[in-house]
Design an enzyme around this catalytic site. Structure first.
Site, PDB file in Angstrom:
ATOM      1  N   ASN A 105       0.848  -1.191   0.000  1.00  0.00           N
ATOM      2  CA  ASN A 105       0.000   0.000   0.000  1.00  0.00           C
ATOM      3  C   ASN A 105       0.881   1.238   0.000  1.00  0.00           C
ATOM      4  O   ASN A 105       2.026   1.185   0.444  1.00  0.00           O
ATOM      5  CB  ASN A 105      -0.859  -0.003   1.274  1.00  0.00           C
ATOM      6  CG  ASN A 105      -1.818   1.169   1.340  1.00  0.00           C
ATOM      7  OD1 ASN A 105      -2.417   1.550   0.324  1.00  0.00           O
ATOM      8  ND2 ASN A 105      -1.969   1.763   2.514  1.00  0.00           N
ATOM      9  N   HIS A 107       0.807   5.089   1.569  1.00  0.00           N
ATOM     10  CA  HIS A 107       0.082   5.935   2.513  1.00  0.00           C
ATOM     11  C   HIS A 107       0.697   7.335   2.486  1.00  0.00           C
ATOM     12  O   HIS A 107       1.918   7.472   2.545  1.00  0.00           O
ATOM     13  CB  HIS A 107       0.154   5.340   3.930  1.00  0.00           C
ATOM     14  CG  HIS A 107      -0.653   6.141   4.889  1.00  0.00           C
ATOM     15  ND1 HIS A 107      -2.027   6.083   4.924  1.00  0.00           N
ATOM     16  CD2 HIS A 107      -0.292   7.061   5.814  1.00  0.00           C
ATOM     17  CE1 HIS A 107      -2.468   6.930   5.841  1.00  0.00           C
ATOM     18  NE2 HIS A 107      -1.440   7.532   6.397  1.00  0.00           N
TER      19      HIS A 107
HETATM   20  C1  GRF Z   1      -3.280   8.716  -2.286  1.00  0.00           C
HETATM   21  O1  GRF Z   1      -2.947   9.875  -1.565  1.00  0.00           O
HETATM   22  C2  GRF Z   1      -2.878   7.468  -1.528  1.00  0.00           C
HETATM   23  O2  GRF Z   1      -1.696   7.632  -0.807  1.00  0.00           O
HETATM   24  C3  GRF Z   1      -4.035   7.301  -0.578  1.00  0.00           C
HETATM   25  O3  GRF Z   1      -5.161   7.618  -1.340  1.00  0.00           O
HETATM   26  C4  GRF Z   1      -4.796   8.540  -2.385  1.00  0.00           C
HETATM   27  C5  GRF Z   1      -5.212   7.914  -3.679  1.00  0.00           C
HETATM   28  O4  GRF Z   1      -4.988   8.765  -4.776  1.00  0.00           O
HETATM   29  N1  GRF Z   1      -4.037   5.987  -0.005  1.00  0.00           N
HETATM   30  P1  GRF Z   1      -5.173   8.221  -6.251  1.00  0.00           P
HETATM   31  O5  GRF Z   1      -6.556   7.596  -6.323  1.00  0.00           O
HETATM   32  O6  GRF Z   1      -4.079   7.234  -6.531  1.00  0.00           O
HETATM   33  O7  GRF Z   1      -5.076   9.452  -7.119  1.00  0.00           O
END
Ligand code: GRF
Length: 201
Positions: A105, A107
């Site tokens: 993942n 974050h």
């Molecule tokens: C990102 O900031 C990711 O770190 C978090 O959710 C957001 C998703 O953005 N978990 P995207 O859908 O990839 O533009």
């Protein structure tokens, strides 16, 4: 395989950068999510697995496992996927060899700071001088899995929240494909090093 729920900038970055790996499909839990349009334009198949109102979390996770397994993915890459994966889900993808589930993942904070939702908002409101993002293995906790890679950013005094977040997301989009590529290589090496943070610098 990618699991996503939202706008899909990370999914797009990972798909566009794929040279040494291949993204088999994207599974999304939200039929309205922008990620579905992005993926379609990139000629990657997308599949919606939405939680039904009359379904328990356990039942939903079971259905999700079935969908994910039908693609037999080597890695499951969470890119803004907003559902917690159950213990039963994770067990299906545990790899004894690397002592981790083959699920990662990204974050948007320097974990262990600001886990959970709205991490950019949390960091901005806390007036941090440094922020950034973390790529980690997924375990049963909320953003508690083993850290693979972190990258820092400086907060600038004049930053509005929009600029602060946009700079963070841009960094995410840049590092996620690179780390994924290195992780796959390191994990699949015959002498797989278990300390990925050491390998991926
Ligand atoms: C990102 O900031 C990711 O770190 C978090 O959710 C957001 C998703 O953005 N978990 P995207 O859908 O990839 O533009």
């Amino acid at each position: 395989m990618i699991l996503a729920s939202g706008s899909g900038s990370n999914a797009e970055a990972i798909i566009r950068s794929a040279t040494t790996y291949r993204v088999s499909t994207v599974i999304c839990d939200n039929p309205q999510a922008l990620v579905l349009e992005r993926v379609k334009k990139l000629n990657i198949s997308a599949h919606v697995v939405e939680k039904n109102l009359d379904e328990s979390k356990f039942e939903y996770n079971q259905r999700l496992v079935d969908s994910v397994k039908s693609y037999n993915p080597d890695w499951i890459v969470l890119a803004g996927f907003m559902k917690m994966l159950s213990k039963e889900f994770l067990q299906n993808f545990y790899d004894e060899r690397i002592k981790q589930c083959r699920i990662i993942n990204i974050h948007p904070s320097l974990l262990p700071w600001f886990p959970g939702k709205d991490a950019y908002e949390q960091a901005f409101e806390a007036n941090v001088s440094e922020y950034g993002c973390t790529i980690h293995f997924v375990d049963e906790g909320m953003d508690t899995g083993k850290i693979i890679y972190q990258q820092r950013l400086q907060r600038e005094a004049q930053d509005t929240f929009e600029i602060f977040k946009a700079r963070g997301l841009e960094l995410e989009n840049k590092i996620y494909p690179l780390v994924l590529e290195k992780l796959i290589e390191a994990a699949d090496a015959e002498d797989a090093k278990l300390d990925f943070a050491e390998v991926i610098k």
